[in-house]
Design an enzyme around this catalytic site. Structure first.
Site, PDB file in Angstrom:
ATOM      1  N   ASP A 108      -3.469 -35.255  32.596  1.00 18.70           N
ATOM      2  CA  ASP A 108      -2.624 -36.339  32.340  1.00 18.70           C
ATOM      3  C   ASP A 108      -1.783 -36.456  33.318  1.00 18.70           C
ATOM      4  OD1 ASP A 108      -2.111 -38.509  30.757  1.00 18.70           O
ATOM      5  OD2 ASP A 108      -0.617 -37.220  29.369  1.00 18.70           O
ATOM      6  N   LYS A 134       0.384 -47.723  41.148  1.00 17.06           N
ATOM      7  CA  LYS A 134      -0.590 -47.017  40.290  1.00 17.06           C
ATOM      8  C   LYS A 134      -1.156 -48.024  39.444  1.00 17.06           C
ATOM      9  CE  LYS A 134      -0.199 -43.873  36.344  1.00 17.06           C
ATOM     10  NZ  LYS A 134       0.712 -43.018  35.555  1.00 17.06           N
ATOM     11  N   ARG A 137      -0.063 -39.489  39.933  1.00 13.40           N
ATOM     12  CA  ARG A 137       0.121 -38.926  41.190  1.00 13.40           C
ATOM     13  C   ARG A 137      -1.003 -38.952  41.928  1.00 13.40           C
ATOM     14  NH1 ARG A 137       3.377 -34.295  38.447  1.00 13.40           N
ATOM     15  NH2 ARG A 137       3.534 -35.762  37.171  1.00 13.40           N
ATOM     16  N   GLU A 169      -2.249 -37.883  36.169  1.00 13.15           N
ATOM     17  CA  GLU A 169      -3.250 -38.435  37.171  1.00 13.15           C
ATOM     18  C   GLU A 169      -2.608 -39.580  38.070  1.00 13.15           C
ATOM     19  OE1 GLU A 169      -2.315 -41.643  34.807  1.00 13.15           O
ATOM     20  OE2 GLU A 169      -2.635 -39.534  34.125  1.00 13.15           O
ATOM     21  N   LYS A 203      -4.135 -37.199  25.414  1.00  7.74           N
ATOM     22  CA  LYS A 203      -2.737 -37.387  24.790  1.00  7.74           C
ATOM     23  C   LYS A 203      -2.869 -37.209  23.199  1.00  7.74           C
ATOM     24  CE  LYS A 203      -1.712 -40.878  28.090  1.00  7.74           C
ATOM     25  NZ  LYS A 203      -0.267 -40.084  28.703  1.00  7.74           N
ATOM     26  N   ASP A 242      -0.692 -48.511  31.736  1.00  8.92           N
ATOM     27  CA  ASP A 242      -0.215 -47.643  32.917  1.00  8.92           C
ATOM     28  C   ASP A 242      -0.710 -48.101  34.155  1.00  8.92           C
ATOM     29  OD1 ASP A 242       0.818 -45.291  33.353  1.00  8.92           O
ATOM     30  OD2 ASP A 242      -1.040 -44.073  33.033  1.00  8.92           O
ATOM     31  N   ASP A 260      -5.082 -45.170  30.038  1.00  6.10           N
ATOM     32  CA  ASP A 260      -4.839 -43.494  30.209  1.00  6.10           C
ATOM     33  C   ASP A 260      -5.007 -42.927  29.064  1.00  6.10           C
ATOM     34  OD1 ASP A 260      -4.251 -41.015  31.329  1.00  6.10           O
ATOM     35  OD2 ASP A 260      -2.010 -41.497  31.283  1.00  6.10           O
TER      36      ASP A 260
END
Length: 508
Positions: free
Chosen positions: A352, A270, A356, A354, A282, A293, A275
């Site tokens: 959020d 990933k 996956r 994201e 967030k 991230d 993010d």
């Protein structure tokens, strides 16, 4: 990087700025560990007592400094705690040596040369100490301005050279252990650099460019799909996450091949270079470290390069799913439906969630090559941090034996991990009225729900595991052992060990 050498020289005559020794925690006080015999003799066998007088107990990570005795060319002795004294006839475990060496290397920042006289019984000890030195000496100062003060810059420089006493320069096993430690340690530190880079300098395009440069240097084949190729190819997950940012997404494929390979591993990372949460923004206080991230992609990148440097007899393909998740007029909205690379549709209930989405596309792309196993790595869920804390990552898999092998590999290299289940009853929570699956499910067990989502995008019959490194990927506290503040490079060593075991045929 710290230069590593093996030395059979006697400690008294070795020219260095410091001599590092180990101290164990005994039942009645500190105990001088093997390797420091010459120093103990110079103190007439009373070194343990001297250390105790100075407050040393031998506790793990403890540092005690004292002047070297007469006759030693090094002026300083640095005694590092190894933790509990091992049982009779048992040596210190590799992680204790690794951590002690890391603490010493970090303490000796600004020093030119140190001699490490820690306990050495075999090549594995050499490797552990060397790895601890390289990882402990790490620093990230690229963005700090010293005002042209050369003295200040020198004081912040990492330990320049480490001589490992007890190491045999002509011993093939010792030399191999040293070279392995250098390769793995240096590539792990490369991952740390990437994680620590500010997101205005490391967007998906910049990350891809760095990967291309490293691939060329180490004979790794690289392919980069830009935003146009991703859209044309139907990578709806990666495009959907990246569409809200001015920095366009990328999918990077790194291919290391060996002529003698019998197995093929695919590693998927990933790579959300920043993010914000997207439209599902967030809250304040949760954005400041979100440059990390992309730690999963950094780990995969470093592991592929380390595998190439070690020349392992296994084919390893790394997939870096890179995007920046930002809110804008063009961003994916909660309620949107994305058509993924696999053809499945996903209802986005939370932008959020994201990671996956980008992983799903990369997992399916990796599956098309029919590898023997796929492992994905991601800072995926806060739920995993709630479950396992800040230093342990979770392992989920569609094969219990493979999950156990990964857990053993992680523990062997000193990366705390824990096997986690994939409860089938949690899958129903992701049912969608308008798409094949939703990107959110039940709140409780959120880390497991994410694993179940990813499993949907693994090709049939392919062994797969998911490492959720949300906790250990970024250290917001103070440094400890060989782990610095900031990016840690979590999972790199586990992935490299997996490649080694696969090359050796030890994973079936």
């Amino acid at each position: 990087m710290t230069a590593l050498t093996l030395s059979t020289a006697a400690a008294p005559g070795l020219r260095a700025d410091a001599i590092v020794i180990g101290v164990a925690k005994g039942a009645k006080g500190p105990i001088v560990a093997p390797g420091a015999e010459a120093l103990d003799s110079a103190y007439d066998g009373r070194l343990a007592g001297v250390l105790e007088t100075l407050g040393a107990s031998g506790a793990e990570g403890e540092v005690t400094k004292l002047p070297a005795p007469a006759g030693f060319k090094a002026p300083l002795v640095l005694a590092v705690g190894l933790g509990a004294e091992p049982e009779k006839d048992a040596g210190f475990d590799a992680e204790a040596l690794r951590r002690a060496a890391g603490v010493a290397a970090r303490t000796l920042t600004g020093t030119k040369k140190a001699a490490f006289a820690l306990p050495v019984t075999d090549a594995a000890d050499i490797g552990a100490i060397a790895e601890g030195v390289v990882l402990g000496a790490y620093s990230f100062d690229a963005y700090k301005h010293n005002g042209g003060d050369a003295k200040a810059k020198s004081a912040k420089a990492p330990l320049a050279e480490a001589a490992l006493l007890g190491g045999k320069p002509r011993d093939a096993a010792h030399k191999a252990a040293l070279l392995r430690a250098a390769a793995v340690g240096e590539e792990l530190n490369r991952a740390r650099d990437l994680i620590n880079m500010p997101p205005n300098d490391l967007d998906p395009e910049a990350f891809a460019a760095l990967a291309q440069t490293a691939a060329k240097e180490h004979g790794i084949k690289v392919q980069v799909l830009d935003e146009k190729a991703l859209a044309k190819g139907g990578y709806g997950g990666i495009v959907g996450v990246g569409v809200g940012s001015a920095a366009a997404p990328r999918l990077v494929k790194l291919s290391y091949t060996s002529a003698k390979a019998k197995k093929h591993l695919a590693l998927v990372g990933k790579g959300i270079t920043y993010d914000s949460g997207g439209i599902s923004l967030k809250p304040a206080g949760h954005n400041e470290t979100m440059k990390c991230d992309m730690s999963g992609a950094a780990a995969v990148f470093a592991a592929v390069v380390a595998t190439a440097r070690l020349g392992l007899e296994v084919n390893v393909t790394g997939w870096l799913a890179l995007a920046e998740n930002m809110p804008s007029g063009s961003a994916t909205r909660p309620g949107d439906v994305l058509r993924m690379y696999s053809g499945k549709t996903v209802e986005v209930l939370n932008t959020d969630a994201e990671g996956r989405l980008v992983l799903a596309d990369a997992l399916w792309a990796a599956s098309e090559e029919k590898p023997d196993a796929i492992v994905d790595v991601a800072t995926l869920t806060g739920a995993m941090m709630l479950a396992l804390g800040n230093r342990t990552f979770g392992i989920m898999a569609n094969d219990e034996a493979f999950r156990s092998s990964l857990h053993e590999a992680a523990e062997e290299v000193g990366e705390p991990a824990w096997p986690m289940p994939l409860p089938e009853h949690l899958r129903k929570g992701m049912d969608s009225a308008v798409a094949d699956i939703a990107n959110m499910g039940e709140r409780m067990g959120g880390g497991l729900v994410a694993g179940l989502f990813l499993r949907e995008f693994v090709g049939e019959g392919i062994t797969w595991a998911h490492l959720d490194i949300a906790g250990p990927a970024f250290n917001e506290g103070g440094p400890f052992g060989y782990t610095p503040k900031g990016g840690t490079g979590s999972a790199v060593r586990t992935l490299v060990r997996l490649a080694e075991l696969t090359a050796a045929g030890d994973l079936g």
